[in-house]
Design a protein around this motif. Structure first.
Motif, mmCIF file in Angstrom:
data_model
loop_
_atom_site.group_PDB
_atom_site.id
_atom_site.type_symbol
_atom_site.label_atom_id
_atom_site.label_comp_id
_atom_site.label_asym_id
_atom_site.label_seq_id
_atom_site.Cartn_x
_atom_site.Cartn_y
_atom_site.Cartn_z
ATOM 1 N N LEU A 50 0.842 -1.196 0.000
ATOM 2 C CA LEU A 50 0.000 0.000 0.000
ATOM 3 C C LEU A 50 0.880 1.251 0.000
ATOM 4 C CD1 LEU A 50 -2.532 -1.200 2.718
ATOM 5 C CD2 LEU A 50 -2.924 -1.145 0.252
ATOM 6 N N VAL A 53 0.054 5.164 1.400
ATOM 7 C CA VAL A 53 -1.122 5.186 2.273
ATOM 8 C C VAL A 53 -0.666 5.369 3.721
ATOM 9 C CG1 VAL A 53 -3.112 3.887 3.137
ATOM 10 C CG2 VAL A 53 -2.440 3.677 0.743
ATOM 11 N N ARG A 55 -1.246 5.675 7.873
ATOM 12 C CA ARG A 55 -2.073 4.916 8.820
ATOM 13 C C ARG A 55 -3.456 5.537 8.991
ATOM 14 N NH1 ARG A 55 -2.937 4.689 14.516
ATOM 15 N NH2 ARG A 55 -1.805 6.646 14.727
ATOM 16 N N LEU A 58 -5.968 4.422 6.307
ATOM 17 C CA LEU A 58 -6.115 2.979 6.129
ATOM 18 C C LEU A 58 -7.323 2.492 6.917
ATOM 19 C CD1 LEU A 58 -4.966 0.310 5.042
ATOM 20 C CD2 LEU A 58 -3.535 0.211 7.088
ATOM 21 N N ASP A 59 -8.163 1.697 6.267
ATOM 22 C CA ASP A 59 -9.375 1.181 6.903
ATOM 23 C C ASP A 59 -9.426 -0.329 6.690
ATOM 24 O OD1 ASP A 59 -11.802 1.187 8.259
ATOM 25 O OD2 ASP A 59 -12.964 1.656 6.462
ATOM 26 N N ILE A 69 -9.767 -4.434 2.984
ATOM 27 C CA ILE A 69 -8.672 -3.493 3.218
ATOM 28 C C ILE A 69 -8.868 -2.338 2.247
ATOM 29 C CG2 ILE A 69 -6.181 -3.153 3.128
ATOM 30 C CD1 ILE A 69 -5.949 -6.248 3.465
ATOM 31 N N GLY A 71 -7.471 1.804 1.472
ATOM 32 C CA GLY A 71 -6.536 2.853 1.828
ATOM 33 C C GLY A 71 -6.504 3.934 0.771
ATOM 34 N N LEU A 112 1.454 -1.336 9.878
ATOM 35 C CA LEU A 112 1.777 -0.686 8.609
ATOM 36 C C LEU A 112 3.151 -0.057 8.729
ATOM 37 C CD1 LEU A 112 0.785 0.218 5.766
ATOM 38 C CD2 LEU A 112 -0.047 2.306 6.863
ATOM 39 N N LEU A 117 1.413 -3.366 4.585
ATOM 40 C CA LEU A 117 0.503 -3.732 5.663
ATOM 41 C C LEU A 117 0.742 -5.190 6.012
ATOM 42 C CD1 LEU A 117 -1.976 -3.243 7.499
ATOM 43 C CD2 LEU A 117 -3.391 -3.961 5.567
#
Length: 137
Positions: A50, A53, A55, A58-59, A69, A71, A112, A117
């Protein structure tokens, strides 16, 4: 090296060699991040690329048996300036997986670092190997 253990099934298309696959959704388009999945006797480790991206963008969601996931790439624009030309047209990553019931989604650990990740998904206690003591006599 990418492996797909029986406990984790992909629900998105396989990535081509170029890594430019795009998942189309009703609300937005997203790049499919490259993912490596490793299984051991205690659980699964998932590594997802990622880049860009942070933190905060990021979801990671678990809904039933689906792990998602998402981002958003943070594009740094100097204060007071507007971009005149942008090559990154899809500044978002999204990938979904179906989790086996043997996995304990309540105890997922996520880290991350440097755009990678690292998710650790342990197996349920009943699915982990255990040693049986043998009594003598």
């Amino acid at each position: 090296m990418t492996t797909t253990p029986t406990e984790l099934q992909k629900t998105t298309p396989t990535l081509p060699a170029t890594g430019t696959a795009v998942e189309k959704n009703a609300d937005t388009r997203a790049l499919l991040p490259r993912v490596d999945v490793f299984e051991d006797e205690r659980g699964i480790t998932l590594l997802a690329d990622l880049p860009g991206v942070p933190r905060e963008q990021l979801d990671i969601k678990v809904d039933g048996e689906t792990l998602t996931i998402e981002g958003t790439v943070a594009t740094a624009t100097p204060a007071g300036l507007q971009p005149g030309y942008v090559e990154l047209r899809v500044p978002r990553y999204r990938r979904s997986f179906t989790l086996s019931r043997e996995l304990d989604s309540a105890h997922i650990e996520a880290n991350l670092k440097d755009g990678v990740l690292n998710l650790r998904i342990p197996k349920q206690a009943h699915a982990q190997p255990r040693r049986v003591n043998v009594q003598v006599g």
